[in-house]
Write a protein that holds these residues in place. Structure first.
Motif, PDB file in Angstrom:
ATOM      1  N   ILE A   1     -20.300 -23.866 -14.974  1.00 48.01           N
ATOM      2  CA  ILE A   1     -21.434 -23.642 -15.875  1.00 48.01           C
ATOM      3  C   ILE A   1     -22.641 -24.371 -15.314  1.00 48.01           C
ATOM      4  CG2 ILE A   1     -22.233 -23.752 -18.261  1.00 48.01           C
ATOM      5  CD1 ILE A   1     -19.220 -24.468 -18.940  1.00 48.01           C
ATOM      6  N   LEU A   2     -23.693 -23.624 -15.041  1.00 48.46           N
ATOM      7  CA  LEU A   2     -24.942 -24.216 -14.564  1.00 48.46           C
ATOM      8  C   LEU A   2     -25.862 -24.381 -15.765  1.00 48.46           C
ATOM      9  CD1 LEU A   2     -26.155 -25.088 -11.823  1.00 48.46           C
ATOM     10  CD2 LEU A   2     -27.289 -22.860 -11.723  1.00 48.46           C
ATOM     11  N   VAL A   3     -26.243 -25.629 -16.063  1.00 48.33           N
ATOM     12  CA  VAL A   3     -27.045 -25.922 -17.249  1.00 48.33           C
ATOM     13  C   VAL A   3     -28.406 -26.464 -16.839  1.00 48.33           C
ATOM     14  CG1 VAL A   3     -25.002 -26.370 -18.662  1.00 48.33           C
ATOM     15  CG2 VAL A   3     -26.129 -28.266 -17.498  1.00 48.33           C
ATOM     16  N   ARG A   4     -29.347 -26.381 -17.769  1.00 47.39           N
ATOM     17  CA  ARG A   4     -30.704 -26.853 -17.507  1.00 47.39           C
ATOM     18  C   ARG A   4     -30.769 -28.372 -17.708  1.00 47.39           C
ATOM     19  NH1 ARG A   4     -35.785 -24.110 -17.736  1.00 47.39           N
ATOM     20  NH2 ARG A   4     -34.777 -22.253 -18.538  1.00 47.39           N
ATOM     21  N   SER A   5     -30.264 -29.100 -16.724  1.00 49.63           N
ATOM     22  CA  SER A   5     -30.234 -30.559 -16.792  1.00 49.63           C
ATOM     23  C   SER A   5     -30.341 -31.121 -15.384  1.00 49.63           C
ATOM     24  CB  SER A   5     -28.938 -31.041 -17.456  1.00 49.63           C
ATOM     25  OG  SER A   5     -28.788 -32.436 -17.325  1.00 49.63           O
ATOM     26  N   ASN A   6     -31.320 -31.965 -15.148  1.00 51.45           N
ATOM     27  CA  ASN A   6     -31.454 -32.593 -13.838  1.00 51.45           C
ATOM     28  C   ASN A   6     -30.418 -33.693 -13.627  1.00 51.45           C
ATOM     29  OD1 ASN A   6     -33.664 -31.025 -13.063  1.00 51.45           O
ATOM     30  ND2 ASN A   6     -35.124 -32.401 -14.061  1.00 51.45           N
ATOM     31  N   ARG A   7     -29.851 -34.199 -14.702  1.00 55.14           N
ATOM     32  CA  ARG A   7     -28.898 -35.293 -14.590  1.00 55.14           C
ATOM     33  C   ARG A   7     -27.507 -34.792 -14.194  1.00 55.14           C
ATOM     34  NH1 ARG A   7     -27.489 -39.693 -19.400  1.00 55.14           N
ATOM     35  NH2 ARG A   7     -26.003 -40.932 -18.179  1.00 55.14           N
ATOM     36  N   ASN A   8     -27.012 -33.779 -14.891  1.00 52.65           N
ATOM     37  CA  ASN A   8     -25.684 -33.235 -14.597  1.00 52.65           C
ATOM     38  C   ASN A   8     -25.738 -31.715 -14.769  1.00 52.65           C
ATOM     39  OD1 ASN A   8     -22.963 -33.053 -14.006  1.00 52.65           O
ATOM     40  ND2 ASN A   8     -22.301 -33.540 -16.084  1.00 52.65           N
ATOM     41  N   PRO A   9     -26.244 -30.990 -13.750  1.00 52.66           N
ATOM     42  CA  PRO A   9     -26.489 -29.551 -13.926  1.00 52.66           C
ATOM     43  C   PRO A   9     -25.263 -28.667 -13.827  1.00 52.66           C
ATOM     44  CG  PRO A   9     -27.134 -30.252 -11.737  1.00 52.66           C
ATOM     45  CD  PRO A   9     -26.717 -31.487 -12.459  1.00 52.66           C
ATOM     46  N   LEU A  10     -24.142 -29.176 -13.306  1.00 50.95           N
ATOM     47  CA  LEU A  10     -22.970 -28.333 -13.108  1.00 50.95           C
ATOM     48  C   LEU A  10     -21.788 -28.885 -13.894  1.00 50.95           C
ATOM     49  CD1 LEU A  10     -22.106 -25.795 -11.568  1.00 50.95           C
ATOM     50  CD2 LEU A  10     -21.283 -27.278  -9.734  1.00 50.95           C
ATOM     51  N   LEU A  11     -21.249 -28.066 -14.817  1.00 50.43           N
ATOM     52  CA  LEU A  11     -20.111 -28.453 -15.635  1.00 50.43           C
ATOM     53  C   LEU A  11     -18.915 -27.586 -15.278  1.00 50.43           C
ATOM     54  CD1 LEU A  11     -21.928 -28.698 -19.104  1.00 50.43           C
ATOM     55  CD2 LEU A  11     -21.576 -30.523 -17.429  1.00 50.43           C
ATOM     56  N   LEU A  12     -17.698 -28.152 -15.414  1.00 44.29           N
ATOM     57  CA  LEU A  12     -16.485 -27.438 -15.056  1.00 44.29           C
ATOM     58  C   LEU A  12     -15.490 -27.484 -16.206  1.00 44.29           C
ATOM     59  CD1 LEU A  12     -17.699 -28.673 -12.258  1.00 44.29           C
ATOM     60  CD2 LEU A  12     -15.506 -28.000 -11.317  1.00 44.29           C
ATOM     61  N   VAL A  13     -14.851 -26.341 -16.481  1.00 39.54           N
ATOM     62  CA  VAL A  13     -13.845 -26.232 -17.529  1.00 39.54           C
ATOM     63  C   VAL A  13     -12.677 -25.414 -16.981  1.00 39.54           C
ATOM     64  CG1 VAL A  13     -13.308 -25.389 -19.850  1.00 39.54           C
ATOM     65  CG2 VAL A  13     -15.571 -26.357 -19.366  1.00 39.54           C
ATOM     66  N   SER A  14     -11.448 -25.880 -17.219  1.00 38.33           N
ATOM     67  CA  SER A  14     -10.257 -25.158 -16.778  1.00 38.33           C
ATOM     68  C   SER A  14      -9.892 -24.092 -17.812  1.00 38.33           C
ATOM     69  CB  SER A  14      -9.083 -26.116 -16.575  1.00 38.33           C
ATOM     70  OG  SER A  14      -7.886 -25.412 -16.367  1.00 38.33           O
ATOM     71  N   ALA A  15      -9.756 -22.838 -17.363  1.00 34.14           N
ATOM     72  CA  ALA A  15      -9.422 -21.744 -18.277  1.00 34.14           C
ATOM     73  C   ALA A  15      -8.040 -21.925 -18.884  1.00 34.14           C
ATOM     74  CB  ALA A  15      -9.499 -20.412 -17.539  1.00 34.14           C
ATOM     75  N   SER A  16      -7.079 -22.368 -18.076  1.00 34.50           N
ATOM     76  CA  SER A  16      -5.710 -22.551 -18.580  1.00 34.50           C
ATOM     77  C   SER A  16      -5.657 -23.636 -19.637  1.00 34.50           C
ATOM     78  CB  SER A  16      -4.765 -22.885 -17.424  1.00 34.50           C
ATOM     79  OG  SER A  16      -5.212 -24.037 -16.727  1.00 34.50           O
ATOM     80  N   ASP A  17      -6.458 -24.692 -19.497  1.00 31.67           N
ATOM     81  CA  ASP A  17      -6.475 -25.763 -20.494  1.00 31.67           C
ATOM     82  C   ASP A  17      -7.020 -25.268 -21.830  1.00 31.67           C
ATOM     83  OD1 ASP A  17      -5.437 -27.490 -18.648  1.00 31.67           O
ATOM     84  OD2 ASP A  17      -7.329 -28.515 -18.207  1.00 31.67           O
ATOM     85  N   VAL A  18      -8.053 -24.412 -21.783  1.00 31.20           N
ATOM     86  CA  VAL A  18      -8.625 -23.870 -23.025  1.00 31.20           C
ATOM     87  C   VAL A  18      -7.589 -23.031 -23.759  1.00 31.20           C
ATOM     88  CG1 VAL A  18     -10.384 -22.344 -23.980  1.00 31.20           C
ATOM     89  CG2 VAL A  18     -10.978 -23.926 -22.137  1.00 31.20           C
ATOM     90  N   LEU A  19      -6.834 -22.219 -23.027  1.00 31.25           N
ATOM     91  CA  LEU A  19      -5.826 -21.363 -23.655  1.00 31.25           C
ATOM     92  C   LEU A  19      -4.641 -22.166 -24.189  1.00 31.25           C
ATOM     93  CD1 LEU A  19      -5.833 -18.353 -21.154  1.00 31.25           C
ATOM     94  CD2 LEU A  19      -6.659 -18.353 -23.514  1.00 31.25           C
ATOM     95  N   LYS A  20      -4.318 -23.262 -23.538  1.00 32.11           N
ATOM     96  CA  LYS A  20      -3.183 -24.072 -23.983  1.00 32.11           C
ATOM     97  C   LYS A  20      -3.516 -24.896 -25.219  1.00 32.11           C
ATOM     98  CE  LYS A  20      -1.021 -24.632 -19.422  1.00 32.11           C
ATOM     99  NZ  LYS A  20      -0.734 -25.581 -18.322  1.00 32.11           N
ATOM    100  N   THR A  21      -4.714 -25.477 -25.241  1.00 36.27           N
ATOM    101  CA  THR A  21      -5.056 -26.436 -26.291  1.00 36.27           C
ATOM    102  C   THR A  21      -6.043 -25.887 -27.324  1.00 36.27           C
ATOM    103  OG1 THR A  21      -6.899 -27.361 -25.010  1.00 36.27           O
ATOM    104  CG2 THR A  21      -4.705 -28.304 -24.639  1.00 36.27           C
ATOM    105  N   ASN A  22      -6.664 -24.735 -27.031  1.00 31.96           N
ATOM    106  CA  ASN A  22      -7.739 -24.200 -27.884  1.00 31.96           C
ATOM    107  C   ASN A  22      -8.886 -25.189 -28.015  1.00 31.96           C
ATOM    108  OD1 ASN A  22      -6.322 -21.854 -28.236  1.00 31.96           O
ATOM    109  ND2 ASN A  22      -5.600 -22.353 -30.297  1.00 31.96           N
ATOM    110  N   LYS A  23      -9.042 -26.040 -27.024  1.00 38.26           N
ATOM    111  CA  LYS A  23     -10.126 -27.021 -26.993  1.00 38.26           C
ATOM    112  C   LYS A  23     -10.790 -26.978 -25.623  1.00 38.26           C
ATOM    113  CE  LYS A  23      -7.983 -30.222 -30.285  1.00 38.26           C
ATOM    114  NZ  LYS A  23      -7.479 -31.619 -30.505  1.00 38.26           N
TER     115      LYS A  23
END
Length: 375
Positions: free
Chosen positions: A275-297
């Motif tokens: 995820i590329l976000v409009r932030s000079n401090r931390n512009p790139l975020l990462l999320v694991s798809a398998s973790d979202v499906l396992k935990t719904n979080k």
């Protein structure tokens, strides 16, 4: 405009684009190659094997890179500002949709001026080719999703109708190839069977009562898990969905609020959502798809654990600067206009004038009658 374009085959190669510049990141070798275009990049994509990479910029320049030849580049002009770009499955042709409502077809390895393939009467906002190259799906400002046959796009297979406002996004589900996902200005995510042009589901983006409804600016789907991620225009929310087991409904999984509004997102071959976000401090975020499906979080992954020692040098990009968007979605909503307001106002004045005249005539008659009675 900002993009994240993962390589379709080599999972360690990712293209990150912002403004007029894009970076080719190789996580395996920790190398980053940077290219700067003459104008802001409005659309970009890889071919099916990743041999070719194409971009279109605000100067109406189509650039095609050969990734197997040290990213050598060919350049040609296009007639209008592009809204979407796609390769054919055999990598011989490039399809461009533009703001004039047309789709042009170009030879990928040539320098031709392009062939007009199809046209809409309104602005095209997105375009996608089906995995078998049998159909081209186009989305326009007038709530329509059109499914046209290839190579003869004048043969229309059907229209997917159901949205109540412009259609901003269309995506083919990477696991269920007969299903089409769409986003619209009406705030709904659509699920369609494009083979029959039937609407299976229209699910509004969930929001709280005190939150303003938003519409999707980017939809992506994981090719391994089928997880669907959605972000909205000028919103800092991220939604996750999946297709139900009956393949006829969308199921909402969860949502999360990001530190800054997202600009673009994409799934990699190893099930990682970038995820590329409009932030000079931390512009790139990462999320694991398998973790979202396992935990719904939603749990964010450490960037260094994924990219290792690769220096992305994203601090070179000022995300607080304005971005040249191919389409200003905020201007696409149709405002209600009542053309009878002036007519009703004129009629009211006319009736008031008539009542006034009748009142004066009645007063004069009464005076005359009183005078006659007196005489």
């Amino acid at each position: 405009m900002a993009f994240i374009i993962p390589h379709p085959v080599v999972g360690t190669t990712i293209v990150l684009s912002f403004g007029s510049e894009f970076k080719v990141v190789n996580r395996a070798s920790s190398q980053v190659w940077t290219h700067t275009a003459s104008g802001s990049i409005l659309a970009a994509c890889f071919s099916a094997t990743g041999r070719l990479f194409a971009t279109c910029n605000s100067d109406k320049q189509l650039q095609v890179f050969d990734t197997h030849a040290d990213w050598s580049c060919s350049n040609r002009s296009v007639p209008k500002r592009v809204t979407a770009i796609k390769f054919s499955l055999d990598e011989k042709h490039i399809y461009l949709s533009d703001k004039a409502g047309d789709v042009h077809k170009y030879v990928a390895d040539g320098s031709d001026e392009g062939e007009l393939l199809l046209g809409h009467v309104s602005m095209l906002l997105d375009m996608v080719l089906t995995p078998d190259d049998q159909f081209i799906v186009t989305a326009d400002r007038d709530e329509k999703i059109r499914v046209s046959c290839l190579p003869n796009a004048y043969n229309i297979a059907g229209y997917c109708l159901g949205h109540r406002d412009f259609v901003s996004q269309v995506k083919i589900h990477p696991k269920l190839h007969h299903l089409l996902l769409s986003g619209s200005g009406d705030g709904c995510i659509g699920l369609w069977n494009y083979n029959t042009a039937s609407c299976l589901d229209l699910l509004p983006l969930p929001h709280e009562k005190d939150e303003e409804a938003v519409f999707a600016s980017c939809i992506c789907c994981c090719s391994v898990t089928g997880l669907i991620a959605v972000v909205g225009v000028l919103s800092d929310l991220l939604w996750f969905f999946r297709v139900a087991e009956d393949e006829r409904h969308l199921e909402f999984i969860t949502r999360t609020r990001l530190a800054a509004p997202p600009l673009h997102l994409a799934f990699t071959a190893d099930q990682m959502l970038l995820i590329l976000v409009r932030s000079n401090r931390n512009p790139l975020l990462l999320v694991s798809a398998s973790d979202v499906l396992k935990t719904n979080k939603v749990q964010f992954t450490n960037n260094q654990a994924y990219f290792g020692d690769t220096d992305l040098s994203l601090q070179d990009w000022d995300f607080n600067e304005g971005i040249d968007l191919p389409i200003d979605y905020t201007t696409l909503k149709k405002s209600a206009y009542d053309n009878t307001v002036d007519y009703r106002e004129r009629k009211r004045r006319r009736l008031e004038g008539r009542d006034k005249d009748e009142h004066e005539i009645s007063t004069v008659r009464k005076k005359d009658q009183n005078r006659e009675d007196t005489l």
